[in-house]
Design an enzyme around this catalytic site. Structure first.
Site, PDB file in Angstrom:
ATOM      1  N   CYS A  93     -52.739  22.168  -4.864  1.00  0.00           N
ATOM      2  CA  CYS A  93     -52.827  21.228  -3.748  1.00  0.00           C
ATOM      3  C   CYS A  93     -52.813  19.802  -4.282  1.00  0.00           C
ATOM      4  O   CYS A  93     -53.391  19.489  -5.319  1.00  0.00           O
ATOM      5  CB  CYS A  93     -54.064  21.503  -2.890  1.00  0.00           C
ATOM      6  SG  CYS A  93     -55.543  20.630  -3.367  1.00  0.00           S
ATOM      7  N   GLU A  94     -52.106  18.969  -3.545  1.00  0.00           N
ATOM      8  CA  GLU A  94     -51.939  17.598  -4.022  1.00  0.00           C
ATOM      9  C   GLU A  94     -53.181  16.742  -3.813  1.00  0.00           C
ATOM     10  O   GLU A  94     -53.274  15.652  -4.346  1.00  0.00           O
ATOM     11  CB  GLU A  94     -50.723  16.946  -3.356  1.00  0.00           C
ATOM     12  CG  GLU A  94     -50.871  16.693  -1.872  1.00  0.00           C
ATOM     13  CD  GLU A  94     -49.585  16.097  -1.291  1.00  0.00           C
ATOM     14  OE1 GLU A  94     -48.520  16.248  -1.905  1.00  0.00           O
ATOM     15  OE2 GLU A  94     -49.677  15.481  -0.215  1.00  0.00           O
ATOM     16  N   HIS A  95     -54.149  17.233  -3.061  1.00  0.00           N
ATOM     17  CA  HIS A  95     -55.355  16.441  -2.817  1.00  0.00           C
ATOM     18  C   HIS A  95     -56.419  16.653  -3.885  1.00  0.00           C
ATOM     19  O   HIS A  95     -57.190  15.749  -4.183  1.00  0.00           O
ATOM     20  CB  HIS A  95     -55.936  16.777  -1.432  1.00  0.00           C
ATOM     21  CG  HIS A  95     -54.980  16.478  -0.325  1.00  0.00           C
ATOM     22  ND1 HIS A  95     -54.776  17.324   0.747  1.00  0.00           N
ATOM     23  CD2 HIS A  95     -54.135  15.436  -0.150  1.00  0.00           C
ATOM     24  CE1 HIS A  95     -53.856  16.794   1.540  1.00  0.00           C
ATOM     25  NE2 HIS A  95     -53.452  15.660   1.020  1.00  0.00           N
ATOM     26  N   HIS A  96     -56.493  17.884  -4.438  1.00  0.00           N
ATOM     27  CA  HIS A  96     -57.523  18.182  -5.442  1.00  0.00           C
ATOM     28  C   HIS A  96     -56.939  18.723  -6.738  1.00  0.00           C
ATOM     29  O   HIS A  96     -57.667  18.997  -7.677  1.00  0.00           O
ATOM     30  CB  HIS A  96     -58.527  19.204  -4.890  1.00  0.00           C
ATOM     31  CG  HIS A  96     -59.185  18.787  -3.614  1.00  0.00           C
ATOM     32  ND1 HIS A  96     -58.656  19.070  -2.377  1.00  0.00           N
ATOM     33  CD2 HIS A  96     -60.322  18.081  -3.395  1.00  0.00           C
ATOM     34  CE1 HIS A  96     -59.435  18.568  -1.432  1.00  0.00           C
ATOM     35  NE2 HIS A  96     -60.458  17.969  -2.021  1.00  0.00           N
ATOM     36  N   GLN A 134     -49.613  23.104   1.880  1.00  0.00           N
ATOM     37  CA  GLN A 134     -48.966  24.341   2.341  1.00  0.00           C
ATOM     38  C   GLN A 134     -47.958  24.082   3.460  1.00  0.00           C
ATOM     39  O   GLN A 134     -46.914  24.726   3.531  1.00  0.00           O
ATOM     40  CB  GLN A 134     -50.049  25.334   2.791  1.00  0.00           C
ATOM     41  CG  GLN A 134     -49.489  26.711   3.096  1.00  0.00           C
ATOM     42  CD  GLN A 134     -50.577  27.698   3.466  1.00  0.00           C
ATOM     43  OE1 GLN A 134     -51.680  27.661   2.908  1.00  0.00           O
ATOM     44  NE2 GLN A 134     -50.285  28.583   4.400  1.00  0.00           N
ATOM     45  N   HIS A 162     -56.927  28.437  -0.612  1.00  0.00           N
ATOM     46  CA  HIS A 162     -56.948  27.162  -1.336  1.00  0.00           C
ATOM     47  C   HIS A 162     -58.265  27.050  -2.099  1.00  0.00           C
ATOM     48  O   HIS A 162     -59.329  27.044  -1.483  1.00  0.00           O
ATOM     49  CB  HIS A 162     -56.827  26.002  -0.346  1.00  0.00           C
ATOM     50  CG  HIS A 162     -55.492  25.958   0.351  1.00  0.00           C
ATOM     51  ND1 HIS A 162     -54.677  24.862   0.319  1.00  0.00           N
ATOM     52  CD2 HIS A 162     -54.824  26.898   1.071  1.00  0.00           C
ATOM     53  CE1 HIS A 162     -53.559  25.111   0.999  1.00  0.00           C
ATOM     54  NE2 HIS A 162     -53.630  26.340   1.474  1.00  0.00           N
ATOM     55  N   CYS A 164     -59.570  24.599  -3.390  1.00  0.00           N
ATOM     56  CA  CYS A 164     -60.351  23.408  -3.040  1.00  0.00           C
ATOM     57  C   CYS A 164     -61.269  23.696  -1.849  1.00  0.00           C
ATOM     58  O   CYS A 164     -62.211  22.959  -1.589  1.00  0.00           O
ATOM     59  CB  CYS A 164     -59.443  22.215  -2.762  1.00  0.00           C
ATOM     60  SG  CYS A 164     -58.275  22.452  -1.427  1.00  0.00           S
TER      61      CYS A 164
HETATM   62 ZN   LIG Z   1     -57.096  20.514  -1.783  1.00  0.00          ZN
END
Ligand SMILES: [Zn+2]
Length: 202
Positions: A93-96, A134, A162, A164
């Site tokens: 995931c690009e956030h975490h 996703q 996920h 995260c």
């Molecule tokens: Zn994430």
């Protein structure tokens, strides 16, 4: 074994060395997490992590559309749905930058030609091996097949968990997220959409 001398068991093929600033960044992260990057077990970790990230993000080195360039025109009049399901994949995931682990079902309704079935999985991996969300992964896979095969319809359903969310934050192991993208016939025609979803097991 020290990272500075002797053969590197993690680099038997003599891949290009990992730049020092990349290793430094990972040492900083180890320190930030509360450990000592100089202790024995962690000495070679920055190099391993850097090489692992090149693998996780291999998709940036390719254009997934390339996998759809070889088509077969002799389909014997076959004009029903072609479906590949339960395709396992991993992304981040690009956030975490945490793992996304799941499976995909990819279907299309051919117009005059088909591709080798494994190519659908290759397109998926080409987009999954990047930093992703996703929703975008689902849309990119569908769009790539739509643009390159020009089929009557495309359906992509992705189900994933996920890390995260399961390993941190609200910590809800077992929870899965489902995303879907329907195009062409599968978007416009209820009966076709229900049929493909049922073939996919939804
Ligand atoms: Zn994430």
């Amino acid at each position: 074994m020290s990272s500075l001398d002797g053969p590197d068991e993690d680099n038997p093929l003599g891949k290009p060395p990992v730049p020092e600033d990349v290793q430094d960044a990972i040492r900083t992260l180890i320190r930030w997490a509360g450990d000592d990057p100089a202790r024995e077990g962690l000495i070679d970790t920055p190099k391993r992590v850097a090489r692992a990230w090149l693998e996780y993000c291999q998709g940036y080195q390719e254009d997934p559309a390339i996998h759809l360039s070889r088509i077969f025109e002799e389909v014997g009049g076959y004009d029903e749905v072609v479906l590949l399901k339960d395709i396992p994949f991993q992304s981040h995931c690009e956030h975490h930058m945490a793992p996304i682990i799941g499976k995909a079902a990819i279907a299309y309704l051919p117009r005059d030609h088909v591709v080798g079935i494994s190519k659908l999985a290759r397109v998926l991996h080409g987009y999954a091996r990047r930093l992703q969300i996703q929703e975008r992964l689902t849309a990119e896979v569908a769009q790539c097949i739509w643009d390159n095969l020009k089929p009557h319809g495309v359906a992509v359903v992705i189900e994933a968990s996920h890390a995260c969310m399961t390993a941190r934050g609200v910590r809800t192991p077992g929870v899965g997220m489902i995303t879907s993208r329907m195009m062409g016939t599968f978007l416009e025609d209820d009966r076709s959409r229900k049929e493909v979803l049922s073939l996919m097991g939804y």
